[in-house]
Design a protein around this motif. Structure first.
Motif, PDB file in Angstrom:
ATOM      1  N   THR A  69       8.419  55.659 -27.748  1.00  0.00           N
ATOM      2  CA  THR A  69       8.919  56.876 -28.821  1.00  0.00           C
ATOM      3  C   THR A  69      10.694  56.411 -28.813  1.00  0.00           C
ATOM      4  O   THR A  69      11.353  57.247 -29.634  1.00  0.00           O
ATOM      5  N   TYR A  93       7.117  61.610 -35.527  1.00  0.00           N
ATOM      6  CA  TYR A  93       6.740  60.350 -35.344  1.00  0.00           C
ATOM      7  C   TYR A  93       5.024  60.323 -35.385  1.00  0.00           C
ATOM      8  O   TYR A  93       4.495  61.789 -34.443  1.00  0.00           O
ATOM      9  N   ALA A 100      11.931  54.613 -31.652  1.00  0.00           N
ATOM     10  CA  ALA A 100      10.884  54.285 -33.197  1.00  0.00           C
ATOM     11  C   ALA A 100      11.878  54.406 -34.166  1.00  0.00           C
ATOM     12  O   ALA A 100      12.059  53.197 -34.604  1.00  0.00           O
ATOM     13  N   TYR A 124       3.944  57.550 -34.002  1.00  0.00           N
ATOM     14  CA  TYR A 124       3.859  56.766 -33.409  1.00  0.00           C
ATOM     15  C   TYR A 124       3.299  57.518 -31.465  1.00  0.00           C
ATOM     16  O   TYR A 124       4.625  58.059 -31.321  1.00  0.00           O
ATOM     17  N   ARG A 125       3.149  57.476 -30.379  1.00  0.00           N
ATOM     18  CA  ARG A 125       3.140  57.520 -29.229  1.00  0.00           C
ATOM     19  C   ARG A 125       3.811  56.204 -28.298  1.00  0.00           C
ATOM     20  O   ARG A 125       4.231  55.594 -28.710  1.00  0.00           O
ATOM     21  N   ASP A 126       3.781  57.128 -26.955  1.00  0.00           N
ATOM     22  CA  ASP A 126       4.237  56.253 -25.979  1.00  0.00           C
ATOM     23  C   ASP A 126       3.271  55.236 -25.270  1.00  0.00           C
ATOM     24  O   ASP A 126       2.046  55.632 -25.756  1.00  0.00           O
TER      25      ASP A 126
END
Length: 836
Positions: free
Chosen positions: A211, A438, A214, A440-442
RNA sequence: GCCGAAGUGGCGGAAUUGGCAGACGCGCACGACUCAAAAUCGUGUUCCUUCGGGAAUGAGGGUUCGAUUCCCUCCUUCGGCACCA
């Protein structure tokens, strides 16, 4: 070298027959012996790094591999003939679950099985006749490879990009391991590999800080990638702009709670708050009289899977905690509820609810009879709306103090004047700040499995987690392992392997027994190809400087949010560590489609619709299989397999063979100069098209153009052209154009013509523009939009001349009936349109 | 619900910038060769037709002399995302 008279007529005939199996083997052996496809640094030539996604060694090469690889190979070969020094390597993504699952099933060690499979697949890959440089082969399960996978993990760890965290993670009960968010697919949230629905587990695992990149990953500048992939990645990361706002609790001792909102401008309309049931402050704010109900709701939410919770049409549920917060702008006390429509995994796990302008909050407020305060007055309306549903459109701010009268549009972020104004004001007041969130994840990289690269970390009671000293790499997988029916990793169960010493104090310590996600191995394989035997470094610097970045990368689109995103992250991380240069690893990306079964379904053993390439090679030869795969569909689209259709490609290759091996020049007639010119024209027009289509990956039309030219050459042969210089040129250019597609048969025909070995080292032919030019053009004449006649004019005819010729046409005269046309449009060289 | 891709003969597909729709191939039909078949070669093959033509690129509308191509609305299929605050 003189030709010996044939020993017997039958043998002579057999010699002339096209025998792909024999000639393909012959040339493959010669190419290998001559190292024809060895790629070494050559500064006198421009380089081209062509890469096709490496296969998992399942044990059998699938027609899908052929479909992915042979057009990529043809393009690499074309680039080589264009004068580039081309690197086209191949390897194996050799760690992974299938080998381990098979080991559990039938007791064969994954290492043994994997390397056997590789052996077999290497042979199958060689039967393609591709220009792979096998001296650069890399196998991710080889200790000389995974030593560096481990080393990279340590570099990322040292850079602060790898960390360990306890969190709810997706677990596949069948694969017995955790999965990255990207590996969970579909509405039922199933495992990408085996299709089993995943469950949540609370575990401590290793993550990479994807992330952190990102925003950079959203930037595709300079990348020639398909728009669909860029869109998929953009949607996956899903950036949303908004603000973080602090809410004080009504009871002074409770801490402040932060919420994320994309609509900070509606803060004046926030009439309650909703916390996720898992939010850590829930028990603190819950009052004694609500405790029972809250605990009951939390337990119920915990029992439900994400799928059940995520059902969009599900009616909203929740309970009141008894706690209150203070709306920071209205100073009113607002109740705090918990509800499972607020997810702990997004934002801060707590929201400000604005029922008047958010559909979910509206539904919740209606159900539980919570206050609804409109703060946006719709455009053109003079009073606050009576709400039947949440109003999410444009208008003007009302009931909002300093914001009153500010226009609102439907944009998010600072493009919306009301949001822009709020952001500045919140910041000035110290109530909140502009913020980006976000989806989005790690990247969760821990896998509780044996057959992967060990995570090179050691845990000591006193000194916590530390990396294995680099001079002790690789951490080797133990070979003497057993699988227990519990499904637990044999690394964990191994009697001695995990016991080691702490790198800090030398005391007893324990190794990490989890291994890495195999996407870690494939994030850098393009670098290992540069110097696969290098023991001193993951890749050689000189090789890197010459070959990188990858110029053309080809593979399936299914990796859009997995491998293709991971490898971009990885490259950026290595760049920041100082190991590589440039922002992106792969400049150009092209995706091929899928070959479906003849029943138009995805190929699978259970459906029994699998097409086996080995059988096809045995029957038709690799050249025909290659040609058919390039011809039968648009490459990026794919299509269902057609076992009859391949006959057409087989016929084409055979017709080329028969025509070009026929030494009996047809000298009965003398071909006219016009016929000779006609042949050259067709040859150079085809060359122009084929060149264009190779550049743009349009393989199917390359072959149809070549088929057309072959038909033309058959006619030319009947016209008696085979003895001419024009014919010789046509044959030579034809073979060169065909060489990238059908490397064996063209090499054979080339050598039979007595041309210098190898055709694959010849330069791509130059288009003779003068020869390709048409002398006359046939131009359709439209009358009121319908084609009624065709006229023939000199190619260089001007607009006036074409116009005159069109109007002079008998048919046009008939339609005109002596009148003047209302309008005549001349599209030069293309069309005349007469409007009556 | 949101985002994206696609929809053309019996089938796979073609059609550089808006300019001859169906290239090329499969299949099919007929013919040549053959005792015969396969292979091979040749011819034909979008549909309708009163043989003049007419219709047709998922459907409907629009822009244009002209639309598979551009615009709007809708339908179908596939892929991705989805109570994302």
């Amino acid at each position: 070298m003189g030709e010996a008279p044939p020993a017997n007529p039958a043998a002579a005939k057999a010699d002339k027959a096209y025998n792909p199996q024999a000639l393909e083997k012959k040339w493959q052996a010669k190419w290998e012996a001559d190292k024809l496809y060895r790629s070494v640094i050559d500064n006198s030539k421009p380089k081209h790094y062509a890469l096709t996604m490496l296969p998992y060694p399942s044990g059998d090469l699938h027609i899908g591999h052929w479909y992915a690889m042979t057009p990529s190979d043809a393009r690499a070969r074309y680039m080589r003939m264009k004068g580039y020094n081309v690197l086209f390597p191949m390897g194996f993504d050799a760690f992974g679950l299938p080998a381990e699952n098979a080991a559990i099933r039938d007791g064969i060690h994954p290492m043994k099985r994997t390397f056997q499979n590789i052996e077999r697949m290497r042979g199958q890959l060689k039967s393609m006749g591709a220009m792979f440089d096998w001296e650069r082969e890399a196998v991710s399960a080889d200790p000389t490879y995974y030593k560096w996978t481990e080393w990279f993990f340590i570099q990322l760890y040292k850079k602060g990009l790898a960390y360990r965290k306890r969190s709810p993670v997706d677990w596949c009960p069948r694969c017995n391991t955790t999965l990255a968010r990207e590996q969970v697919w579909g509405d039922d949230r199933h495992c990408e590999r085996c299709g089993t629905p995943v469950i949540k587990k609370d575990l401590e695992q290793w993550f990479f800080k994807t992330t952190q990149y990102a925003d950079e990953l959203l930037n595709f500048e300079g990348l020639d990638w398909p728009q669909t992939v860029k869109t998929l990645q953009t949607n996956w990361i899903d950036r949303s702009e908004g603000a973080e706002v602090q809410f004080r609790m009504a009871s002074a001792q409770a801490p402040t709670v932060t919420v994320f909102t994309t609509r900070p401008d509606t803060l004046w309309g926030a009439t309650f708050m909703v916390f996720s049931p898992e939010h850590p402050l829930v028990s603190e704010i819950t009052t004694p009289e609500n405790k029972a109900a809250v605990e009951e709701y939390k337990a119920q939410a915990a029992r439900q899977s994400d799928i059940q919770r995520g059902a969009v049409d599900k009616e909203k549920t929740g309970v009141f905690t008894g706690g209150y917060a203070i709306n920071p702008v209205t100073q009113k006390q607002i109740p705090i509820w918990i509800a499972d429509y607020v997810l702990m995994s997004y934002g801060t796990g707590a929201i400000m609810a604005v029922p008047a302008h958010d559909e979910r909050d509206f539904a919740f407020a209606k159900k539980y009879d919570l206050p609804i305060v409109p703060v946006i007055q719709p455009e053109g309306s003079s009073e606050a709306p009576v709400l039947e549903s949440a109003y999410v459109g444009a208008g003007v701010m009302i009931n909002s103090g300093i914001l009153d009268g500010t226009p609102v549009n439907v944009e998010k972020g600072r493009k919306n004047p009301s949001i822009a104004k709020t952001l500045d004001w919140l910041q000035a007041q110290g109530l909140g700040k502009e913020s980006v969130n976000y989806r989005y994840r790690d990247w969760l990289i821990s896998r509780q499995r044996y057959w992967g690269a060990p995570i090179p970390m050691i845990h000591c009671e006193t000194h916590g987690w530390n990396p294995v000293p680099e001079d002790q790499l690789p951490v080797l997988l133990p070979e003497d392992v057993e699988w227990k029916p519990t499904g637990e990793s044999p690394l964990k169960l191994h009697p001695t392997w995990k016991h080691t010493t702490c790198p800090v104090c030398g005391g007893a310590a324990i190794r990490e027994t989890d291994t890495m996600d195999t996407f870690m191995c494939s994030s850098w394989y393009h670098l290992r190809y540069l110097s696969p035997q290098d023991d001193a470094a993951p890749f050689d610097e000189a090789e890197y400087n010459y070959w990188m970045p990858v110029d053309t990368y080809t593979g399936g689109i299914e990796h859009a949010t997995m491998h293709l995103l991971y490898t971009r992250f990885f490259h950026k991380a290595l760049r920041d560590i100082g190991l590589v240069e440039g922002n992106e690893p792969m400049t150009q990306l092209r995706n091929q489609g899928m070959v479906l079964g003849e029943d138009n379904e995805k190929m699978s053993k259970s459906r029994g619709n699998v097409v086996a390439p080995d059988a096809l090679v045995n029957r038709y030869g690799a050249d025909t299989v290659r040609a058919y795969l390039m011809f039968f569909a648009r490459w990026e689209m794919g299509a269902p397999w057609d076992s009859q259709g391949i006959e057409g490609s087989a016929r084409w290759v055979r017709r080329v063979w028969t025509l070009f091996t026929d030494r009996q020049a047809n000298t009965r007639m003398e071909a006219s100069a016009e016929e000779k010119r006609e042949l050259r024209r067709k040859v150079h027009q085809t060359l122009k098209r084929v060149t264009h289509d190779f550049e743009s990956f349009e393989f199917n039309t390359i072959i149809s153009s070549l088929m057309e030219l072959l038909n033309e050459m058959h006619r030319a042969r009947e016209a008696g052209l085979t003895g001419s210089a024009e014919w010789a040129e046509a044959v030579e250019i034809y073979l060169k154009m065909m060489a990238p597609i059908a490397p064996h048969v063209t090499e054979e025909l080339w050598s039979q013509l007595g041309k210098p070995y190898s055709i694959h080292q010849q330069a791509w032919p130059q288009v003779d523009e003068a020869a390709a030019k048409d002398d006359t053009l046939e131009i359709p004449v439209q009358i009121n939009g319908k084609v009624r006649d065709r006229i023939r004019v000199p190619a260089e005819a001007g607009e006036e001349q074409i116009r005159a010729a069109a109007l002079a046409s008998e048919i046009v005269q008939k339609y005109l009936e002596g009148k003047e046309p209302r309008k005549v449009i001349v599209a030069k060289g293309k069309m005349v349109s007469v409007v009556l």
